[in-house]
Design an enzyme around this catalytic site. Structure first.
Site, PDB file in Angstrom:
ATOM      1  CB  CYS A  99      -0.902  -0.016   1.241  1.00  0.00           C
ATOM      2  SG  CYS A  99      -2.006   1.399   1.360  1.00  0.00           S
ATOM      3  CG  HIS A 141      -5.610  -2.431  -1.136  1.00  0.00           C
ATOM      4  ND1 HIS A 141      -4.733  -3.006  -0.245  1.00  0.00           N
ATOM      5  CD2 HIS A 141      -5.242  -1.122  -1.227  1.00  0.00           C
ATOM      6  CE1 HIS A 141      -3.877  -2.073   0.180  1.00  0.00           C
ATOM      7  NE2 HIS A 141      -4.167  -0.928  -0.415  1.00  0.00           N
ATOM      8  CD  GLU A 142      -6.510   1.333  -4.047  1.00  0.00           C
ATOM      9  OE1 GLU A 142      -6.665   2.378  -3.399  1.00  0.00           O
ATOM     10  OE2 GLU A 142      -5.403   0.768  -4.150  1.00  0.00           O
TER      11      GLU A 142
END
Length: 191
Positions: A99, A141-142
């Site tokens: 990330c 994830h986003e």
């Protein structure tokens, strides 16, 4: 314009982001800046909370992954606005994730293999789509970012204890990055 990316545990990463409308001020310019920032930082995705903007928007370009065992990622470049994952299914699987808000940190994160998501694109056209595999993982994830969930929230409590020193180094700016960041633990805050 390159935007500074906030580092863990910046407060912007912990807020649930708000929806926007087509008249959101400066949206077109903001999207250009998001793409430019993501590419400069060598990311495949970037969510607006990562650049200190608490709105439900993220961009993904997974094309680079198509060269590394993920042909389905070829040409996958999208804007997700006001996204809502309304169904997750399939098997849970671990995959090593990184990330931009956690520079240098990669951890195994468990996620479902299939998702269904509703969103609008940059022209505010509605979409209802199903994704699986690596694309589902990147979107999840986003999506976590716009829900106020960080990678640190997805790792086990024991692993988090083991990473305590590393997470403190990230917060304090004791990391090597080639992109501009805001470090919450740093006196000046920017580097």
């Amino acid at each position: 314009m390159l935007l500074p990316i906030v580092a863990y545990p910046h407060p912007a990463l912990k807020k649930v982001a708000g929806e926007i409308t087509p008249d959101y001020p400066g949206l077109e310019t903001f999207l250009i800046d998001m793409w430019e920032t993501m590419y400069y930082a060598d990311g495949v995705g970037l969510a607006s909370p990562q650049v200190n903007r608490s709105i439900r928007l993220f961009v993904i370009d997974a094309t680079a992954l198509s060269q590394h065992q993920h042909p389905e990622a070829a040409g996958f470049r999208k804007v997700f606005i006001n996204a809502k994952i309304y169904k997750e299914e399939g098997e849970e699987g671990l995959h090593n994730e990184g990330c931009l808000s956690f520079p240098g940190l990669h951890e195994d994160i468990s996620r479902k293999s299939v998702i269904h998501v509703r969103y609008v694109d940059e022209n505010f056209r509605e979409h209802d789509e199903r994704y699986e595999g690596i694309l589902a993982r990147i979107i999840q994830h986003e999506y976590d970012h716009i829900e106020g969930i960080t990678m640190a929230d997805r790792i086990s409590p024991l692993k988090k204890i083991l990473l305590k020193r590393r997470l403190k180094e990230i917060s304090d700016g004791n990391v090597d990055v080639h992109y501009k960041m805001i470090f919450p633990g740093m006196k000046r805050g920017k580097r």
